[in-house]
Design a protein around this motif. Structure first.
Motif, PDB file in Angstrom:
ATOM      1  N   GLU A 274       0.841  -1.190   0.000  1.00 64.06           N
ATOM      2  CA  GLU A 274       0.000   0.000   0.000  1.00 64.06           C
ATOM      3  C   GLU A 274       0.876   1.240   0.000  1.00 64.06           C
ATOM      4  N   THR A 275       0.481   2.247  -0.755  1.00 70.89           N
ATOM      5  CA  THR A 275       1.203   3.513  -0.766  1.00 70.89           C
ATOM      6  C   THR A 275       0.319   4.613  -0.215  1.00 70.89           C
TER       7      THR A 275
ATOM      8  N   VAL B  54       7.279  -4.542  -9.532  1.00 67.70           N
ATOM      9  CA  VAL B  54       6.080  -3.708  -9.589  1.00 67.70           C
ATOM     10  C   VAL B  54       6.420  -2.332  -9.017  1.00 67.70           C
ATOM     11  N   THR B  55       6.037  -1.289  -9.745  1.00 70.53           N
ATOM     12  CA  THR B  55       6.155   0.082  -9.264  1.00 70.53           C
ATOM     13  C   THR B  55       4.751   0.575  -8.966  1.00 70.53           C
ATOM     14  N   ILE B  56       4.531   1.051  -7.742  1.00 66.34           N
ATOM     15  CA  ILE B  56       3.192   1.351  -7.258  1.00 66.34           C
ATOM     16  C   ILE B  56       3.030   2.856  -7.112  1.00 66.34           C
ATOM     17  N   ASN B  57       1.993   3.396  -7.731  1.00 68.28           N
ATOM     18  CA  ASN B  57       1.728   4.822  -7.705  1.00 68.28           C
ATOM     19  C   ASN B  57       1.083   5.229  -6.378  1.00 68.28           C
TER      20      ASN B  57
ATOM     21  N   THR C 292      -2.332   3.632  -3.632  1.00 68.57           N
ATOM     22  CA  THR C 292      -2.612   2.356  -4.305  1.00 68.57           C
ATOM     23  C   THR C 292      -2.564   1.220  -3.295  1.00 68.57           C
ATOM     24  N   ARG C 293      -3.468   0.257  -3.444  1.00 68.29           N
ATOM     25  CA  ARG C 293      -3.483  -0.944  -2.603  1.00 68.29           C
ATOM     26  C   ARG C 293      -3.535  -2.167  -3.512  1.00 68.29           C
ATOM     27  N   LEU C 294      -2.676  -3.132  -3.222  1.00 68.87           N
ATOM     28  CA  LEU C 294      -2.700  -4.377  -3.986  1.00 68.87           C
ATOM     29  C   LEU C 294      -2.203  -5.514  -3.111  1.00 68.87           C
TER      30      LEU C 294
ATOM     31  N   LEU D 106      -5.246  -5.786  -7.821  1.00 61.71           N
ATOM     32  CA  LEU D 106      -5.178  -4.330  -7.695  1.00 61.71           C
ATOM     33  C   LEU D 106      -6.511  -3.854  -7.120  1.00 61.71           C
TER      34      LEU D 106
ATOM     35  N   ALA E 110      -0.486   0.726 -10.934  1.00 58.24           N
ATOM     36  CA  ALA E 110       0.785   0.021 -10.770  1.00 58.24           C
ATOM     37  C   ALA E 110       1.340  -0.342 -12.142  1.00 58.24           C
TER      38      ALA E 110
ATOM     39  N   SER F 233       1.089  -1.240 -17.438  1.00 62.57           N
ATOM     40  CA  SER F 233       0.504  -0.614 -16.261  1.00 62.57           C
ATOM     41  C   SER F 233      -0.992  -0.886 -16.228  1.00 62.57           C
TER      42      SER F 233
END
Length: 300
Positions: free
Chosen positions: A90-91, A107-110, A113-115, A128, A133, A162
Motif C-alpha cells: 500500500e502507498t 512492480v512500481t506502485i503509484n 494504491t493498494r494491492l 489491484l 501500478a 501498467s
C-alpha cells in the motif's frame, strides 16, 4: 549507452529472470541517491525519520535500509520491498514504491494504491484493489502472471504494462513492451489482445472486454511519468490537472472561474508540488495564485 552497450545489457538481463529485479533496484537507488546529494553532506535523515528496528544481522537488509534512508532524505517516498509470501502493498498519498517480487518481476506502485501479491506453483496473481501500478514481468510460460482489477483480468507471460483502477473511472491498461490479454471476470465479452505501445480502456458493456488504441512512444513515456514522481499533461484542462494533483498532495488547487478551469495545459510537473504548478499556471495565464490553509486558489 551506445547501441552495443544496450545490446550487451539486454543480453545480460535475458540471461537470468532475477536480473530484472536486481537491475531495477540498482536504478532506483542510483536515481534517488543522486537527488539526495542536493541536501548536502551535513543532512541527517535520522532527525526526520526514525531508524528501522533491525531484528537480525542480515547484511542485505541493512544495505536496503540505507537505500531507503537515502530516498527519505530526497523526499521522494520510494521504498524497496522483497516479496517472499502472499502479502499486501500500500502507498500513501504522494508515495511511489518500487517492489521487486520473488520471481524476478518488479512492480512500481503509484500514489494511494493498494494491492495484494499471491504466488502459487501454477499462477502469479496480483489483485489491484485501487490505484495504479506498473509491472515488469519475468517470463515464465508455466506460471502466468495475472492482474485482477475488479471485473477486469489482465494476463501476461513476460512483458511490461501498467494497470490503473481509480474509483469512478474505467480500468485502463497501457502496454509498453510485449503483449497482454484482457478479459472480463464474469466471462462476458471476448478476450482482447493488447500489443506494445497500446492503451486499453475497459468497456462498460459490449462484446469486447476493452477498447484499444495505439500510442506513440512519447505517449507511453508521458503516461508513465508518475514512476519518476512527475505528472505530464498535454492538452488536459486545468480542472483535470487540479484533480490529478489531489492524488499526490493534501494541498488542493481550487479554481474559482469556470472559464479558467476549462483552459488547457501542457507540461511536465513534480507530482508533489501543487504550489509550483499553481505558480506556473499563474505566470502562464496571467492569473492570481493565493495560498490558504491546505489549498491554493487560482482566480482571474
Amino acid at each position: 549507452m551506445s547501441p552495443q552497450e544496450g545490446a550487451e545489457l539486454d543480453a545480460w538481463l535475458k540471461g537470468n529472470s532475477r536480473r530484472v529485479g536486481a537491475f531495477a533496484r540498482a536504478q532506483a537507488i542510483a536515481v534517488h541517491s543522486e537527488r539526495a546529494r542536493a541536501l548536502g553532506s551535513g543532512f541527517n535523515p535520522a532527525a526526520f525519520e526514525p531508524a528501522p528496528k533491525v531484528t537480525s544481522p542480515d547484511r542485505r537488509r541493512l544495505l536496503w535500509g540505507g537505500a531507503a534512508a537515502a530516498a527519505v532524505a530526497a523526499g521522494v517516498g520510494v521504498s524497496v520491498v522483497a516479496t517472499r509470501r502472499p502479502m499486501g502493498l500500500e502507498t500513501l498519498r504522494g508515495e511511489v514504491r518500487l517492489a521487486p517480487l520473488a520471481d524476478g518481476s518488479v512492480v512500481t506502485i503509484n500514489t494511494q494504491t493498494r494491492l495484494t501479491v499471491d504466488y502459487t506453483q501454477v499462477r502469479r496473481t496480483v489483485r489491484l484493489l485501487d490505484g495504479e501500478a506498473f509491472f515488469e514481468v519475468a517470463s515464465n510460460p508455466a506460471r502466468p502472471f495475472v492482474v485482477d482489477a475488479g471485473d477486469v483480468v489482465v494476463r501476461a507471460i513476460g512483458t511490461a504494462f501498467s494497470v490503473r483502477r481509480i474509483p469512478g473511472e474505467p480500468v485502463q491498461v497501457i502496454v509498453s513492451e510485449g503483449q497482454v490479454e484482457i478479459r472480463r471476470r464474469t466471462g462476458a465479452g471476448r478476450p482482447v489482445a493488447v500489443a506494445a505501445n497500446s492503451r486499453a480502456v475497459a468497456t462498460e458493456t459490449g462484446a469486447a472486454a476493452a477498447d484499444t488504441s495505439g500510442l506513440v512512444p512519447n505517449d507511453v513515456r508521458r503516461a508513465m511519468a508518475w514512476r519518476e514522481g512527475k505528472i505530464a499533461f498535454e492538452g488536459e484542462s486545468l480542472r483535470y490537472a487540479a484533480e490529478a494533483f489531489e492524488r499526490y498532495s493534501d494541498t488542493r488547487i481550487v479554481i474559482t472561474d469556470p472559464a479558467l478551469a476549462n483552459q488547457t495545459v501542457t507540461g511536465l510537473f513534480t507530482a508533489t508540488d501543487p504550489a509550483g504548478f499553481a505558480q506556473a499556471v499563474a505566470v502562464s495565464f496571467g492569473v492570481q495564485a493565493r495560498a490558504g490553509k491546505n489549498e491554493i486558489v487560482l482566480s482571474p
